[in-house]
Design an enzyme around this catalytic site. Structure first.
Site, PDB file in Angstrom:
ATOM      1  N   GLU A 160       0.865  -1.189   0.000  1.00 59.55           N
ATOM      2  CA  GLU A 160       0.000   0.000   0.000  1.00 59.55           C
ATOM      3  C   GLU A 160       0.897   1.232   0.000  1.00 59.55           C
ATOM      4  OE1 GLU A 160      -2.698   0.796   3.292  1.00 59.55           O
ATOM      5  OE2 GLU A 160      -3.603   2.468   2.218  1.00 59.55           O
TER       6      GLU A 160
ATOM      7  N   ASP B 164       9.744   8.002   0.043  1.00 60.66           N
ATOM      8  CA  ASP B 164       8.936   8.570  -1.043  1.00 60.66           C
ATOM      9  C   ASP B 164       8.743   7.485  -2.112  1.00 60.66           C
ATOM     10  OD1 ASP B 164       8.073   9.960  -3.364  1.00 60.66           O
ATOM     11  OD2 ASP B 164       9.006  11.794  -2.626  1.00 60.66           O
TER      12      ASP B 164
ATOM     13  N   THR C 255     -10.473   2.659   4.901  1.00 57.07           N
ATOM     14  CA  THR C 255      -9.285   3.358   5.393  1.00 57.07           C
ATOM     15  C   THR C 255      -9.763   4.465   6.344  1.00 57.07           C
ATOM     16  OG1 THR C 255      -9.197   5.187   3.812  1.00 57.07           O
ATOM     17  CG2 THR C 255      -8.366   3.056   3.052  1.00 57.07           C
ATOM     18  N   GLU C 256      -8.804   5.156   6.979  1.00 58.57           N
ATOM     19  CA  GLU C 256      -9.191   6.268   7.883  1.00 58.57           C
ATOM     20  C   GLU C 256      -9.925   7.352   7.084  1.00 58.57           C
ATOM     21  OE1 GLU C 256      -5.476   5.859   7.913  1.00 58.57           O
ATOM     22  OE2 GLU C 256      -5.730   4.239   9.366  1.00 58.57           O
ATOM     23  N   TYR C 257      -9.396   7.695   5.920  1.00 57.54           N
ATOM     24  CA  TYR C 257     -10.011   8.747   5.110  1.00 57.54           C
ATOM     25  C   TYR C 257     -11.376   8.309   4.593  1.00 57.54           C
ATOM     26  CZ  TYR C 257      -6.245  12.173   5.029  1.00 57.54           C
ATOM     27  OH  TYR C 257      -5.340  13.131   5.391  1.00 57.54           O
TER      28      TYR C 257
ATOM     29  N   LYS D 223      -3.565  21.304  -8.380  1.00 61.38           N
ATOM     30  CA  LYS D 223      -2.997  22.247  -9.366  1.00 61.38           C
ATOM     31  C   LYS D 223      -2.227  21.492 -10.452  1.00 61.38           C
ATOM     32  CE  LYS D 223      -2.643  26.174  -6.305  1.00 61.38           C
ATOM     33  NZ  LYS D 223      -1.836  26.726  -5.221  1.00 61.38           N
TER      34      LYS D 223
ATOM     35  N   ASP E 257      -3.128  11.781  -2.074  1.00 63.98           N
ATOM     36  CA  ASP E 257      -3.248  13.245  -2.086  1.00 63.98           C
ATOM     37  C   ASP E 257      -3.625  13.704  -3.499  1.00 63.98           C
ATOM     38  OD1 ASP E 257      -2.536  13.471   0.609  1.00 63.98           O
ATOM     39  OD2 ASP E 257      -0.413  13.363   0.116  1.00 63.98           O
TER      40      ASP E 257
HETATM   41  N1  SAM Z   1      -4.284   5.777   2.686  1.00 67.64           N
HETATM   42  C1  SAM Z   1      -4.663   6.490   3.898  1.00 67.64           C
HETATM   43  C2  SAM Z   1      -6.173   6.577   4.005  1.00 67.64           C
HETATM   44  O1  SAM Z   1      -6.849   6.299   3.000  1.00 67.64           O
HETATM   45  O2  SAM Z   1      -6.672   6.880   5.084  1.00 67.64           O
HETATM   46  C3  SAM Z   1      -4.007   7.892   3.950  1.00 67.64           C
HETATM   47  C4  SAM Z   1      -4.465   8.863   2.922  1.00 67.64           C
HETATM   48  S1  SAM Z   1      -3.585  10.428   3.018  1.00 67.64           S
HETATM   49  C5  SAM Z   1      -4.599  11.527   2.153  1.00 67.64           C
HETATM   50  C6  SAM Z   1      -2.262  10.189   1.866  1.00 67.64           C
HETATM   51  C7  SAM Z   1      -1.012   9.595   2.516  1.00 67.64           C
HETATM   52  O3  SAM Z   1      -0.056   9.348   1.473  1.00 67.64           O
HETATM   53  C8  SAM Z   1      -0.344  10.532   3.526  1.00 67.64           C
HETATM   54  O4  SAM Z   1      -0.107   9.826   4.719  1.00 67.64           O
HETATM   55  C9  SAM Z   1       0.938  10.948   2.817  1.00 67.64           C
HETATM   56  O5  SAM Z   1       1.982  11.223   3.735  1.00 67.64           O
HETATM   57  C10 SAM Z   1       1.226   9.744   1.925  1.00 67.64           C
HETATM   58  N2  SAM Z   1       2.007  10.062   0.705  1.00 67.64           N
HETATM   59  C11 SAM Z   1       1.773  11.084  -0.141  1.00 67.64           C
HETATM   60  N3  SAM Z   1       2.690  11.089  -1.142  1.00 67.64           N
HETATM   61  C12 SAM Z   1       3.515  10.024  -0.909  1.00 67.64           C
HETATM   62  C13 SAM Z   1       4.651   9.520  -1.573  1.00 67.64           C
HETATM   63  N4  SAM Z   1       5.128  10.098  -2.672  1.00 67.64           N
HETATM   64  N5  SAM Z   1       5.247   8.419  -1.082  1.00 67.64           N
HETATM   65  C14 SAM Z   1       4.770   7.820   0.050  1.00 67.64           C
HETATM   66  N6  SAM Z   1       3.692   8.275   0.744  1.00 67.64           N
HETATM   67  C15 SAM Z   1       3.067   9.363   0.266  1.00 67.64           C
END
Ligand code: SAM
Length: 224
Positions: A44, A106, A203-205, A132, A128
Site C-alpha cells: 500500500e 517517497d 481506510t481512515e479517510y 494544481k 493526495d
Molecule cells: N491511505 C490512507 C487513508 O486512505 O486513510 C491515507 C491517505 S492520506 C490523504 C495520503 C497519505 O499518502 C499521507 O499519509 C501521505 O503522507 C502519503 N504520501 C503522499 N505522497 C507520498 C509519496 N510520494 N510516497 C509515500 N507516501 C506518500
C-alpha cells in the site's frame, strides 16, 4: 492535512525491526530474506495510519503486506497501532511472527527497492489529490508513478485505487489507460456497489469522508 510532529517518532521508527531501514538491500529478496516465505507481496503506497493494511494483514496471514509512507510521524502512528493491536490480541510483535512490514520513504524510490515483477498487488487509497496542474506529477496515479508500478508489479498484477476526490478519480480514469493499463472494474459509489464492496476494508479517510456523505470511487487496473 497537516500532521503534528510526535516527539521521538524518528527514533522509534529508526529502531523498529518492523520498519525496513534500508529497503534497497532487499531488492529482489523480499520474500526470502524479509518474510522467510514465498507468499505474495501486497503493497500500500501512502498508507497513512494504516487501518486498511493492518486489517488486511490480520485477516490474511498468507499474504506479505508492506505499508509505504513518506511521513515519519504518520508511519510511527501506524506502527504503534499495529504493535498495540498485536499485544491486545496476545500476538507476538517479533518480525518473524508478523506478515506486515513498513517502509518510510517517497514512492519515487520504489524501483530502487523492488525488483521487476516482485510485487503482486498495489493499493492506492485516498492519495493526495494535488489539484494544481503544476503538481500533476506528484499524483500517485500520474504517468511518473504508473511507470514505477509497471516496473515492480508482476505480469498480471493489479492496482486497486479508491478515493472520494472526483477530480483525482477523473484524472486517473483518463491517465491510467493512456499509460497502457486497462481498467477492469470501476464504480462511482463503492459502498452501494454490492460486488465491488464485497470484503471492502475502510481506510481512515474513507471512514471520515463517507460519514460526511461523500461517494467513494474505486477502480482496479492491470496492464493491457
Ligand atoms: N491511505 C490512507 C487513508 O486512505 O486513510 C491515507 C491517505 S492520506 C490523504 C495520503 C497519505 O499518502 C499521507 O499519509 C501521505 O503522507 C502519503 N504520501 C503522499 N505522497 C507520498 C509519496 N510520494 N510516497 C509515500 N507516501 C506518500
Amino acid at each position: 492535512m497537516r500532521i503534528r510532529h510526535v516527539k521521538g517518532s524518528e527514533e522509534a521508527v529508526a529502531a523498529s525491526p518492523l520498519v525496513i531501514q534500508k529497503p534497497e538491500e532487499f531488492k529482489g529478496k523480499w520474500k526470502k530474506e524479509v518474510f522467510n516465505n514465498e507468499n505474495e507481496i501486497f503493497l500500500e503506497v501512502g498508507m497513512g495510519m494504516g487501518t486498511f493494511i493492518r486489517t488486511h494483514a490480520e485477516n490474511e496471514p498468507g499474504i506479505n503486506y508492506i505499508g509505504f509512507e513518506i511521513n515519519t510521524t504518520v508511519l510511527f502512528k501506524a506502527l504503534t497501532r499495529y504493535e498495540k493491536e498485536r499485544v491486545e490480541k496476545e500476538k507476538s510483535t517479533a518480525p518473524e511472527d508478523c506478515n506486515l512490514r513498513f517502509i518510510r520513504s517517497d514512492a519515487r524510490h520504489l524501483e530502487e527497492y523492488f525488483a521487476k515483477g516482485e510485487v503482486d498487488k498495489i493499493y492506492l487509497n485516498f492519495s493526495d489529490p494535488w489539484p494544481k496542474d503544476k503538481n500533476a506529477n506528484k499524483r500517485l496515479t500520474s504517468p511518473v508513478f504508473l511507470k514505477l508500478y509497471d516496473s515492480i508489479l508482476k505480469k498480471d498484477g493489479v492496482i486497486e485505487f479508491k478515493t472520494d476526490n472526483r477530480g483525482l478519480f477523473d484524472y486517473s480514469v483518463e491517465t491510467i489507460p493512456a499509460e497502457g493499463w486497462e481498467i477492469t472494474q470501476i464504480t462511482y459509489d463503492l459502498h452501494n456497489d454490492e460486488s465491488m464492496n464485497q470484503g471492502n476494508i475502510m481506510t481512515e479517510y474513507e471512514a471520515k469522508f463517507s460519514a460526511k456523505g461523500n461517494p467513494i470511487y474505486k477502480l482496479i487496473a492491470r496492464r493491457k
